[in-house]
Enzyme design. Structure first.
Site, PDB file in Angstrom:
ATOM      1  N   LYS A  69       0.766  -1.175   0.007  1.00 42.90           N
ATOM      2  CA  LYS A  69      -0.016   0.019  -0.114  1.00 42.90           C
ATOM      3  C   LYS A  69       0.797   1.323  -0.006  1.00 42.90           C
ATOM      4  O   LYS A  69       0.667   2.159  -0.958  1.00 42.90           O
ATOM      5  CB  LYS A  69      -1.009   0.084   1.311  1.00 42.90           C
ATOM      6  CG  LYS A  69      -1.739   1.149   1.199  1.00 42.90           C
ATOM      7  CD  LYS A  69      -2.488   1.298   2.702  1.00 42.90           C
ATOM      8  CE  LYS A  69      -1.548   1.849   3.633  1.00 42.90           C
ATOM      9  NZ  LYS A  69      -2.344   2.526   4.974  1.00 42.90           N
TER      10      LYS A  69
ATOM     11  N   ASP B  66      -6.340   0.603   0.915  1.00 40.70           N
ATOM     12  CA  ASP B  66      -6.423   0.971   2.343  1.00 40.70           C
ATOM     13  C   ASP B  66      -7.791   0.381   2.795  1.00 40.70           C
ATOM     14  O   ASP B  66      -8.592  -0.159   2.129  1.00 40.70           O
ATOM     15  CB  ASP B  66      -6.210   2.433   2.623  1.00 40.70           C
ATOM     16  CG  ASP B  66      -7.395   3.173   2.375  1.00 40.70           C
ATOM     17  OD1 ASP B  66      -8.193   2.700   1.324  1.00 40.70           O
ATOM     18  OD2 ASP B  66      -7.411   4.225   2.485  1.00 40.70           O
TER      19      ASP B  66
END
Length: 373
Positions: free
Chosen positions: A245, A263
């Protein structure tokens, strides 16, 4: 004269006999008393019979009257019973109506029906088409979508992204000005005193673990990459505290390399829109990447995250104020009343400041206040 007297006496004797019979005072042993007694006996019997008849007659009349009373009352009880039964039956018939009303009452609060075309089993082609339509709506809704972390170079973005774990971008943006003023380069941060670094990043939470990550990645950048942030996923994920991420945030926004940032917001919305069913971020990334072209990945990430933070919240999504509602299979999980839904909007959609202290020029909301402001 004697005959007349005798007749008179007889006549007189009959009359007194009758009176004597009535008064019961005729002397016994007299001639006149004998016939009177003889006549009085039948008279008494007759009177007794008449009296008995009179007593019997009312008794016979009364008896039917007594029998008539229950007979007359019986229909009354029956009718009362029937009335009671009818009332109970009517009540019984009305009772389900009340229950039916009680069951129908929640229907007024239930969400509006989903738009036509949402089948229980949607084909993949239909899902992909709908996904692209959602992306178009998001692009129109958030033309100013951007990374919500303040940064001026790849290093600052990398540090800010590491600090954003388990906190808001707003809190990170309020913390990093003092941090970057003291440690502007990887070399400076690698040489930082741990306790001083921890104190600077304390507002972001988990400051000790985050301090170890910042010290480790700064030292790795200094020793292995000449103080420069690498521009590949493989190199970035080798740095302490950096996952896929964080790597895609840096690649997409600092180097222009396409990437999908999964996320909590992105994963939640991808599942609500049926783009994926997985809870694993890597699988979610793979599923979504198969739907969209790489050129859309970075901006798609910003739009979806923007939408998750402002409208499609985790606990109370503002369904009634959502522009994606006609395309959303999960419509109705949140507040569907338009006026109530408007009160759930956040940041610039709710008339409040955004998360950046230095937002882009086209951002429609006011900038966030500094720490303590």
């Amino acid at each position: 004269m004697t005959t007349k007297k005798t007749a008179a006496e007889k006549a007189t004797g009959e009359k007194p006999a009758k009176k004597a019979a009535t008064k019961k005072v005729a002397p016994a042993g007299t001639a006149a008393a004998e016939p009177a007694t003889a006549e009085a006996a039948p008279a008494r019997k007759t009177a007794a019979k008449k009296a008995a008849a009179k007593k019997t007659a009312p008794a016979k009349k009364t008896a039917p009257a007594k029998k008539a009373t229950p007979t007359k009352n019986t229909p009354t009880k029956t009718s009362a019973t029937k009335t009671s039964t009818t009332t109970k039956t009517s009540a019984a018939k009305k009772a389900p109506a009340k229950k039916a009303t009680a069951k129908k009452a929640p229907a007024k609060k239930s969400p509006a029906p989903k738009p036509p075309g949402f089948a229980k089993r949607e084909s993949r082609a239909a899902m992909v088409k709908r996904a692209h339509a959602i992306n178009e709506v998001l692009a129109e809704t958030y033309p100013y979508a951007h990374p919500e972390l303040d940064f001026e170079d790849p290093f600052q973005l990398l540090v800010a992204t590491v600090l954003s774990a388990q906190t808001t971008d707003l809190r990170v943006n309020q913390t990093t000005p003092a941090l970057f003023a003291k440690y502007p380069t990887p070399e400076d941060m690698a040489a930082a005193v741990p306790e001083e670094l921890e104190e600077l990043i304390r507002p972001t939470g988990f400051f000790r673990a985050k301090a170890r990550s910042l010290l480790g990645l700064s030292a790795a950048l200094r020793d292995d990459f000449d103080g420069e942030v690498p521009a590949t996923v493989d190199a970035l994920v080798k740095l302490p505290g950096v996952g896929r991420k964080t790597a895609f945030v840096v690649l997409g926004n600092a180097f222009g390399v396409p990437g999908i940032t999964v996320d909590t917001h992105f994963g939640r919305l991808a599942r609500r829109w049926k783009w994926t069913t997985s809870e694993d971020p890597v699988k979610v990334e793979s599923d979504v990447a198969a739907i969209f072209e790489p050129s859309e990945w970075t901006m798609l990430s910003h739009r979806v995250i923007f939408h998750g933070r402002r409208i499609c919240h985790s606990r109370r999504p503002a369904c009634g104020a959502c522009p994606v509602a006609p395309l959303c299979p999960s419509y109705g999980e949140g507040e569907t009343d338009p006026e109530k839904a408007k009160k759930l909007l956040k940041y610039e959609k709710g008339g409040m400041p955004g998360q950046r202290l230095k937002p882009p020029a086209d951002f429609p909301g006011p900038p966030a206040p500094p720490l303590g402001g």
